[in-house]
Design a protein around this motif. Structure first.
Motif, PDB file in Angstrom:
ATOM      1  N   SER A 189       0.836  -1.219   0.000  1.00 31.13           N
ATOM      2  CA  SER A 189       0.000   0.000   0.000  1.00 31.13           C
ATOM      3  C   SER A 189       0.859   1.254   0.000  1.00 31.13           C
ATOM      4  N   ALA A 190       1.923   1.251   0.819  1.00 29.81           N
ATOM      5  CA  ALA A 190       2.805   2.411   0.878  1.00 29.81           C
ATOM      6  C   ALA A 190       3.556   2.586  -0.438  1.00 29.81           C
ATOM      7  N   LEU A 191       3.967   1.493  -1.032  1.00 30.17           N
ATOM      8  CA  LEU A 191       4.691   1.569  -2.297  1.00 30.17           C
ATOM      9  C   LEU A 191       3.802   2.071  -3.425  1.00 30.17           C
ATOM     10  N   LEU A 192       2.547   1.623  -3.422  1.00 28.14           N
ATOM     11  CA  LEU A 192       1.614   2.026  -4.476  1.00 28.14           C
ATOM     12  C   LEU A 192       1.182   3.476  -4.341  1.00 28.14           C
ATOM     13  N   GLY A 193       1.189   4.001  -3.111  1.00 29.36           N
ATOM     14  CA  GLY A 193       0.774   5.381  -2.884  1.00 29.36           C
ATOM     15  C   GLY A 193      -0.672   5.595  -3.278  1.00 29.36           C
ATOM     16  N   ASP A 194      -0.919   6.542  -4.170  1.00 26.59           N
ATOM     17  CA  ASP A 194      -2.282   6.821  -4.623  1.00 26.59           C
ATOM     18  C   ASP A 194      -2.735   5.885  -5.746  1.00 26.59           C
ATOM     19  N   GLY A 195      -1.895   4.902  -6.048  1.00 29.74           N
ATOM     20  CA  GLY A 195      -2.266   3.943  -7.088  1.00 29.74           C
ATOM     21  C   GLY A 195      -2.009   4.432  -8.494  1.00 29.74           C
ATOM     22  N   GLY A 196      -1.246   5.516  -8.626  1.00 31.40           N
ATOM     23  CA  GLY A 196      -0.941   6.046  -9.947  1.00 31.40           C
ATOM     24  C   GLY A 196       0.120   5.237 -10.659  1.00 31.40           C
ATOM     25  N   VAL A 197       0.458   5.682 -11.842  1.00 32.28           N
ATOM     26  CA  VAL A 197       1.421   4.958 -12.681  1.00 32.28           C
ATOM     27  C   VAL A 197       2.773   4.842 -11.993  1.00 32.28           C
ATOM     28  N   ALA A 198       3.240   5.934 -11.397  1.00 30.43           N
ATOM     29  CA  ALA A 198       4.552   5.922 -10.744  1.00 30.43           C
ATOM     30  C   ALA A 198       4.572   4.942  -9.568  1.00 30.43           C
ATOM     31  N   GLY A 199       3.510   4.932  -8.798  1.00 30.28           N
ATOM     32  CA  GLY A 199       3.446   4.031  -7.646  1.00 30.28           C
ATOM     33  C   GLY A 199       3.426   2.571  -8.064  1.00 30.28           C
ATOM     34  N   GLN A 200       2.684   2.266  -9.131  1.00 33.75           N
ATOM     35  CA  GLN A 200       2.619   0.886  -9.615  1.00 33.75           C
ATOM     36  C   GLN A 200       3.977   0.421 -10.124  1.00 33.75           C
ATOM     37  N   ALA A 201       4.679   1.286 -10.847  1.00 38.76           N
ATOM     38  CA  ALA A 201       6.017   0.948 -11.337  1.00 38.76           C
ATOM     39  C   ALA A 201       6.980   0.756 -10.172  1.00 38.76           C
ATOM     40  N   ARG A 202       6.871   1.636  -9.162  1.00 45.54           N
ATOM     41  CA  ARG A 202       7.753   1.522  -7.997  1.00 45.54           C
ATOM     42  C   ARG A 202       7.514   0.214  -7.250  1.00 45.54           C
ATOM     43  N   ALA A 203       6.249  -0.135  -7.045  1.00 51.48           N
ATOM     44  CA  ALA A 203       5.914  -1.353  -6.307  1.00 51.48           C
ATOM     45  C   ALA A 203       6.437  -2.598  -7.016  1.00 51.48           C
ATOM     46  N   LEU A 204       6.248  -2.654  -8.336  1.00 48.89           N
ATOM     47  CA  LEU A 204       6.706  -3.829  -9.072  1.00 48.89           C
ATOM     48  C   LEU A 204       8.226  -3.898  -9.106  1.00 48.89           C
ATOM     49  N   SER A 205       8.893  -2.759  -9.195  1.00 52.34           N
ATOM     50  CA  SER A 205      10.358  -2.747  -9.180  1.00 52.34           C
ATOM     51  C   SER A 205      10.891  -3.316  -7.871  1.00 52.34           C
ATOM     52  N   VAL A 206      10.262  -2.915  -6.771  1.00 54.91           N
ATOM     53  CA  VAL A 206      10.692  -3.408  -5.455  1.00 54.91           C
ATOM     54  C   VAL A 206      10.492  -4.924  -5.371  1.00 54.91           C
ATOM     55  N   LEU A 207       9.376  -5.411  -5.928  1.00 57.00           N
ATOM     56  CA  LEU A 207       9.141  -6.852  -5.919  1.00 57.00           C
ATOM     57  C   LEU A 207      10.242  -7.582  -6.693  1.00 57.00           C
ATOM     58  N   TRP A 208      10.656  -7.019  -7.820  1.00 55.66           N
ATOM     59  CA  TRP A 208      11.712  -7.671  -8.596  1.00 55.66           C
ATOM     60  C   TRP A 208      13.077  -7.534  -7.936  1.00 55.66           C
ATOM     61  N   VAL A 209      13.268  -6.490  -7.167  1.00 54.30           N
ATOM     62  CA  VAL A 209      14.493  -6.398  -6.356  1.00 54.30           C
ATOM     63  C   VAL A 209      14.496  -7.527  -5.325  1.00 54.30           C
ATOM     64  N   ALA A 210      13.323  -7.783  -4.735  1.00 49.83           N
ATOM     65  CA  ALA A 210      13.208  -8.883  -3.779  1.00 49.83           C
ATOM     66  C   ALA A 210      13.496 -10.220  -4.458  1.00 49.83           C
ATOM     67  N   PHE A 211      12.967 -10.391  -5.671  1.00 50.80           N
ATOM     68  CA  PHE A 211      13.216 -11.632  -6.403  1.00 50.80           C
ATOM     69  C   PHE A 211      14.699 -11.781  -6.730  1.00 50.80           C
ATOM     70  N   THR A 212      15.358 -10.669  -7.044  1.00 53.15           N
ATOM     71  CA  THR A 212      16.796 -10.706  -7.294  1.00 53.15           C
ATOM     72  C   THR A 212      17.547 -11.075  -6.020  1.00 53.15           C
ATOM     73  N   ALA A 213      17.001 -10.671  -4.863  1.00 56.86           N
ATOM     74  CA  ALA A 213      17.601 -11.065  -3.580  1.00 56.86           C
ATOM     75  C   ALA A 213      17.536 -12.583  -3.419  1.00 56.86           C
ATOM     76  N   PHE A 214      16.429 -13.187  -3.865  1.00 56.57           N
ATOM     77  CA  PHE A 214      16.331 -14.655  -3.854  1.00 56.57           C
ATOM     78  C   PHE A 214      17.465 -15.265  -4.663  1.00 56.57           C
ATOM     79  N   MET A 215      17.720 -14.714  -5.851  1.00 56.27           N
ATOM     80  CA  MET A 215      18.801 -15.221  -6.688  1.00 56.27           C
ATOM     81  C   MET A 215      20.158 -15.010  -6.017  1.00 56.27           C
ATOM     82  N   ALA A 216      20.308 -13.885  -5.300  1.00 57.38           N
ATOM     83  CA  ALA A 216      21.558 -13.595  -4.608  1.00 57.38           C
ATOM     84  C   ALA A 216      21.796 -14.588  -3.462  1.00 57.38           C
ATOM     85  N   ILE A 217      20.727 -14.922  -2.731  1.00 55.16           N
ATOM     86  CA  ILE A 217      20.839 -15.918  -1.656  1.00 55.16           C
ATOM     87  C   ILE A 217      21.254 -17.262  -2.242  1.00 55.16           C
ATOM     88  N   ARG A 218      20.593 -17.636  -3.311  1.00 57.54           N
ATOM     89  CA  ARG A 218      20.915 -18.895  -3.980  1.00 57.54           C
ATOM     90  C   ARG A 218      22.353 -18.882  -4.496  1.00 57.54           C
TER      91      ARG A 218
END
Length: 452
Positions: free
Chosen positions: A403-432
Motif C-alpha cells: 500500500s505504501a509503495l503504491l501510494g495513490d495507485g498512480g502509474v509511478a506508484g505501480q512501477a515503484r511497487a513492481l520494481s521493489v518486488l523484482w528487487v526482492a526476487f533478485t535477492a532470492f537469486m543472490a541468496i541462492r
C-alpha cells in the motif's frame, strides 16, 4: 587424468551447449504459435488453454529430475568407461517415467475440472480448460518418457538428437493443430489431440534411439524393479528442490496479484522475459550436467573444476551481454505486449531490474548445472529449502508494504511497487548464488566414481 589441448575444452562445451540452446528456444517459440492458433477461436478458448497448459506443465515439470538426475547418473557411467551401465541406468529411468506418467495421467484426467477451477476462471473458460486438460493428460506419459530419454542422451554427451526430436515434435504439433482445429473443426479438443499425438511421436523417436544404444552396448531393455525403485529414490532430492523453487515463483506471483491488475499484468510479462533469458543460460547448465558427471565418473576432479570455471565465466559474461541488450530495449519491449500505458510503465521499470540481475543468473544456473551433474541432489534440496525460508520474510515484507509503495495507485506508484518486488526476487537469486558459491569452492560436491 585427461589433459585437453588449448581450445578443446571450449569446443566440448559448445558442442553440447549450442544444440541444447536451440532445443530450449524451439519450445517457447512453437508454444507461442500453438497459442496463436487457439487464440483465433476466441477469448474463452485462449483463456482455457492458459489454465490447462499451466496445470499440464506443472504436472510435467515436477518430474524434471527424470532428465536432470538421469543425465548425472548416465554421464558418470560414461566417464567410468561403462557404456552398458550408462544405458541400463537410462533405461531404468525411462521405465520409471512410464510408471509415474501413467499414475499422473489418470489422476490429472479424473481431477481435470477441480484442478482448472482452482484458477478462478469464468465458466466458459473452465469448460474449455477441462476439455483440453482431460484429453491432453493422455500425453503425460510421453512427456515424462521424453524427459527421461533426453536425460539419457545428454548423459551420453548427445544434445543433437534431443534437438532434432524437439524441432520435429513441435513442428508436427503445429501441423496437427491446424489440421484438427481448423481442418476438421474439432476446436480446442483438436489442439489437445494434436499435442498428444506429437508428444507420443517425439517420445517414440527418442526411445528408438535409446534402444539402438542399448543393443550396441549389450544392455538389457527389461525393467529391473530394484534399480527402478533406486532411480525413484535418487530423484526425490531434485523433486524437493523443484517444489521449493515452484513455491518461490508462486508466492512472488501472489504478491504481484495483491498489488492490482496492472502490476500483475506487468509482472507476468517480466517473468516471461526472465524465463526466456533463462533458456539461453540454461544451455550452459545442461552442458555442465553432462561434462561434470563424465569428468567425476572418470575420477578427474581437475577437469571438472576446469570446465566449471570456464562455464561460470561464460555464464556471467553471457548474462552481462543479455542484460545490456535488455537494458537497451527495456522501454521498447513493453509495446510488443500491451497498449496499456500503465502496464508499459510498470513493465519497463521491472525490466531494468531483470536486466541488472542477468550476470547473477548466469552464475546461478551454471553452478546449479554443475552440482546436478555431480549428483549433489541432497545438498541442492536443502539449499533450496533454506533459500525459500530466507526469501519468504523478504517477499512478505514487500507484500506488507504494498500500500505504501503504491501510494495513490498512480502509474509511478505501480512501477515503484513492481520494481521493489523484482528487487526482492533478485535477492532470492543472490541468496541462492551465495549458497552455490560456498558449496562449489569446497570439495564435498566433487565425489568421484561411477556412482555417487
Amino acid at each position: 587424468m585427461l589433459t585437453l589441448r588449448p581450445g578443446e575444452e571450449s569446443r566440448r562445451i559448445l558442442r553440447l551447449a549450442v544444440p541444447a540452446f536451440l532445443a530450449l528456444v524451439a519450445e517457447p517459440l512453437f508454444l507461442l504459435a500453438d497459442s496463436a492458433i487457439i487464440g483465433h477461436l476466441g477469448t474463452g478458448q485462449l483463456a482455457g488453454l492458459g489454465v490447462a497448459s499451466a496445470t499440464l506443465l506443472t504436472a510435467a515439470n515436477l518430474f524434471v529430475f527424470l532428465a536432470y538426475g538421469t543425465t548425472s547418473i548416465v554421464a558418470r557411467q560414461v566417464g567410468a568407461g561403462s557404456e552398458r551401465g550408462a544405458v541400463e541406468a537410462g533405461i531404468d529411468g525411462t521405465w520409471l517415467a512410464v510408471a509415474l506418467g501413467g499414475v499422473v495421467a489418470v489422476a490429472t484426467a479424473l481431477a481435470a475440472e477441480p484442478l482448472c477451477r482452482l484458477f478462478g476462471s469464468s465458466e466458459a473458460a473452465l469448460g474449455y480448460a477441462t476439455t483440453y486438460l482431460r484429453i491432453s493428460s493422455a500425453g503425460i506419459p510421453a512427456m515424462l518418457v521424453a524427459l527421461a530419454a533426453t536425460g539419457v542422451l545428454r548423459g551420453l554427451q548427445d544434445t543433437r538428437t534431443p534437438l532434432v526430436a524437439s524441432v520435429a515434435g513441435f513442428t508436427s504439433n503445429i501441423v496437427l493443430n491446424l489440421a484438427l482445429v481448423y481442418g476438421l473443426g474439432w476446436g480446442i479438443a483438436g489442439s489437445a489431440w494434436g499435442t498428444v499425438i506429437a508428444q507420443t511421436g517425439m517420445a517414440t523417436g527418442l526411445v528408438v534411439v535409446l534402444v539402438r544404444h542399448a543393443r550396441r552396448a549389450g544392455a538389457h531393455l527389461s525393467p529391473h524393479p530394484g534399480r527402478v525403485l533406486q532411480a525413484a529414490v535418487t530423484g526425490i532430492p531434485l523433486l524437493v528442490r523443484t517444489l521449493a523453487l515452484r513455491a518461490i515463483l508462486l508466492v512472488t506471483t501472489w504478491v504481484a496479484a495483491g498489488m492490482g491488475d496492472v502490476p500483475l499484468a506487468a509482472h507476468q510479462v517480466a517473468a516471461t522475459v526472465w524465463s526466456f533469458l533463462v533458456f539461453a543460460l540454461d544451455a550452459l547448465a545442461i552442458a555442465a550436467q553432462a561434462l561434470t558427471g563424465k569428468a567425476l565418473g572418470a575420477g578427474d576432479v581437475p577437469a571438472a573444476r576446469s570446465a566449471t570455471g570456464t562455464m561460470v565465466r561464460w555464464g556471467v559474461w553471457g548474462g552481462a551481454v543479455l542484460g545490456v541488450l535488455l537494458l537497451s530495449v527495456h522501454t521498447v519491449v513493453p509495446a510488443a505486449f500491451t497498449d496499456d500505458e500503465a502496464v508499459r510503465s510498470a513493465l519497463a521499470a521491472a525490466l531494468v531490474v531483470v536486466a541488472l540481475g542477468q550476470p547473477l543468473s548466469g552464475f546461478v544456473f551454471v553452478v546449479d548445472g554443475v552440482l546436478i551433474g555431480a549428483g549433489d541432489g541432497r545438498w541442492l534440496a536443502k539449499a533450496m529449502v533454506v533459500t525459500l525460508v530466507l526469501y519468504l520474510p523478504i517477499v512478505l515484507a514487500v507484500h506488507a508494504s504494498a500500500s505504501a509503495l503504491l501510494g495513490d495507485g498512480g502509474v509511478a506508484g505501480q512501477a515503484r511497487a513492481l520494481s521493489v518486488l523484482w528487487v526482492a526476487f533478485t535477492a532470492f537469486m543472490a541468496i541462492r548464488g551465495a549458497l552455490f558459491w560456498w558449496r562449489v569452492r569446497g570439495d564435498q560436491w566433487a565425489v568421484t566414481g561411477a556412482a555417487r
